[in-house]
Motif scaffolding. Structure first.
Motif, short mmCIF file in Angstrom:
data_model
loop_
_atom_site.label_atom_id
_atom_site.label_comp_id
_atom_site.label_asym_id
_atom_site.label_seq_id
_atom_site.Cartn_x
_atom_site.Cartn_y
_atom_site.Cartn_z
N HIS A 61 -152.44 24.26 61.24
CA HIS A 61 -151.60 24.37 62.43
C HIS A 61 -150.36 25.19 62.11
CE1 HIS A 61 -149.80 22.07 66.13
NE2 HIS A 61 -149.87 23.38 66.31
N ASP A 112 -150.53 30.66 66.96
CA ASP A 112 -150.42 29.21 66.86
C ASP A 112 -151.21 28.56 65.73
OD1 ASP A 112 -148.88 29.07 69.33
OD2 ASP A 112 -150.75 29.57 70.35
N LYS A 113 -152.16 29.26 65.13
CA LYS A 113 -152.99 28.63 64.09
C LYS A 113 -153.59 29.68 63.17
CE LYS A 113 -157.36 28.67 66.67
NZ LYS A 113 -158.48 27.87 67.19
N GLU A 282 -148.37 26.89 79.42
CA GLU A 282 -149.13 26.70 78.18
C GLU A 282 -150.59 26.33 78.45
OE1 GLU A 282 -147.74 22.77 79.61
OE2 GLU A 282 -146.81 24.76 79.39
N GLU A 328 -150.33 27.74 72.84
CA GLU A 328 -149.84 26.37 72.67
C GLU A 328 -148.53 26.16 73.43
OE1 GLU A 328 -149.15 23.06 69.15
OE2 GLU A 328 -149.02 25.18 68.63
N HIS A 396 -160.14 23.55 67.31
CA HIS A 396 -159.15 24.00 68.28
C HIS A 396 -158.62 22.84 69.13
CE1 HIS A 396 -157.26 26.94 71.01
NE2 HIS A 396 -157.58 26.09 71.96
N THR A 399 -156.46 20.51 66.99
CA THR A 399 -155.19 21.09 66.56
C THR A 399 -154.15 21.06 67.65
OG1 THR A 399 -156.32 22.53 64.96
CG2 THR A 399 -154.10 23.17 65.63
N PHE A 400 -154.52 21.39 68.87
CA PHE A 400 -153.54 21.52 69.94
C PHE A 400 -153.43 20.30 70.85
CE2 PHE A 400 -154.62 26.15 69.28
CZ PHE A 400 -153.55 26.35 68.44
N TYR A 401 -154.48 19.50 70.91
CA TYR A 401 -154.46 18.36 71.83
C TYR A 401 -154.64 17.02 71.12
CZ TYR A 401 -155.51 22.01 75.28
OH TYR A 401 -155.49 23.13 76.06
#
Length: 445
Positions: A61, A112-113, A282, A328, A396, A399-401
């Motif tokens: 991340h 973002d990653k 976002e 993100e 994915h 990582t973001f949610y």
């Protein structure tokens, strides 16, 4: 949506694991098991015996938005450095291990990653886990690697941005679209920052972000869940945890209070072109799904509105594209068009604005929206056809949610979008008074 970008361009001891959750899905859906090691590394396992291969995906991340303003390009530089040797793998050997096993590997970096993956015959799973754990184990980058890969990245920057027609457009768009947020600089960074990168800088970046509690490991394919858990424990459980408070930039940024417009004379531009950007929310925001479908209606396929008007009917452009680049943090809705000989960028801007105004005033047809939904759903289904695609999606969404189960349900967000939603987001976000617009003109010496 960033998920669409990925697609276009893919029972152990309690002392070691937190409680395991098993998501049992109906036929056609992705089943997985997830757990977290004591060092913070999150692990997701998906069993698929359709082919005798396995995908190993490690997503950190960290992207360009995690960099310091005077040290840009580090996230992308690390993508190169991490293939150039680790504690027990000599320089140049990482790829050889994978190719000699009959597999392939690669990585990519976004704002973002940073994502690394290997796909290889399933009987070589342990090899891939050893390689990934070795480069997560501790800082082992050598000075020669920094010197070499810094030059590789600088050459890539020249090729992608400095010597390519319109190559500077997206860098300029970002610089003008964001005032304070780190999205204002490019993922590849600025050359002067790469020149100044020291071993101390590199070590600090690694020890801050390349730690197990800032990563997710996804293993998908021809595996046995319980055996794979034991292998994960063997190779990753003893890697030291990183800092608890990994630095994150604030999501907020000031919006432009008026249109920003610039004419760029570019010696590499063969024809006039126009580039536009509008700020959008976002990824995962309810409006992001309608914006993705709006982008599809505007430019995906020969029946799309901008293609029909600019390329097919008026023949003023040879290329036109839009992209809802949801990230993100709040991102950009991007539009560009390259003219045909004999036409100028002012004409491109005028016609694009006319087509957008039609949607703001009259909306879109139900059949247009349904076609866009079908295209998005087809893309999502296509991404799930390979173990690599499934691993990437699971990484994915976690990582973001922190919700990998969205791999099975996010399509419903697109299905629920209405024609009124599309019209509403066009009015709300495609505001000419706050956009950035660049006109690229050929420069003659």
């Amino acid at each position: 949506m960033k998920v669409l970008k990925l697609i276009f361009l893919l029972v152990m001891a309690n002392v070691l694991f937190k409680p395991t959750e098993i998501y049992s899905q109906s036929e056609g859906r992705i089943d997985f098991v997830e757990f977290t090691l004591e060092n913070g590394l999150h692990v997701i396992l998906h069993e698929d015996h359709s082919t005798p291969i396995v995908a190993v995906n490690v997503c950190y991340h960290v992207g360009s938005k995690n960099e310091k303003p005077d040290k840009t390009g580090f996230a992308h530089l690390f993508e190169h450095l991490m293939f150039d040797g680790s504690k027990n793998v000599k320089r140049g050997e990482f790829d050889k291990y994978i190719t000699q096993a009959g597999g392939y590997d690669n990585a990519y970096t976004t704002e973002d990653k940073t994502n690394y993956y290997e796909v290889l015959p399933s009987n070589y799973l342990e090899l891939a886990l050893w390689l990934e754990s070795d480069r997560m184990l501790g800082f082992s980058i050598q000075e020669i690697s920094l010197i070499t890969q810094r030059e590789v990245v600088k050459e890539e920057r020249r090729w992608r941005y400095e010597n390519r027609p319109y190559g500077s457009a997206w860098i300029k768009i970002s610089e003008k679209s964001f005032k304070k947020h780190p999205y204002r600089w490019p993922v590849i960074g600025y050359q002067e920052h790469l020149d100044r990168a020291s071993m101390d800088d590199v070590r600090e970046f690694y020890e801050t972000f390349y730690v197990p509690n800032n990563a997710v490991l996804v293993i998908a394919g021809d595996i046995d869940i319980e055996k794979t858990k034991r292998l994960v424990e063997k190779y990753f459980a003893e890697i030291p945890k990183g800092p608890d408070n990994i630095p994150r930039p604030p999501a907020e940024d000031e919006l432009n209070d008026s249109e920003i417009r610039e004419i760029v004379e570019d010696v590499n531009a063969p024809l006039p072109a126009v580039f536009m950007s509008y700020r959008i929310p976002e990824e995962g925001n309810e409006d992001s799904y309608a914006l993705a479908l709006l982008s599809n209606i505007l430019s995906v396929g020969e029946s799309s509105r901008l293609y029909q008007r600019l390329v097919y009917k008026d023949k003023i452009a040879n290329e036109v594209e839009t992209y809802a680049d949801a990230r993100e943090h709040p991102g950009l809705f991007l539009i560009y068009a390259i003219s045909n000989p004999g036409f100028n960028s002012d004409t491109l801007e005028k016609v694009i604005d006319e087509e957008i105004e039609k949607i703001k005033n009259y909306g879109v047809e139900e059949k247009e929206l349904e076609k866009a939904k079908n295209k998005v759903e087809s893309a999502l289904v296509a991404a799930r056809q390979t173990v690599q695609g499934k691993a990437d999606l699971l990484a994915h969404y976690y990582t973001f949610y922190k919700k990998p189960e969205l791999v099975n349900s996010e399509i419903e967000k697109y299905r629920k979008v209405t024609v009124d939603d599309v019209k509403r987001v066009a009015i709300k976000y495609l505001d000419r008074t706050k956009r950035v617009i660049l006109h690229y003109l050929p420069k003659t010496n």
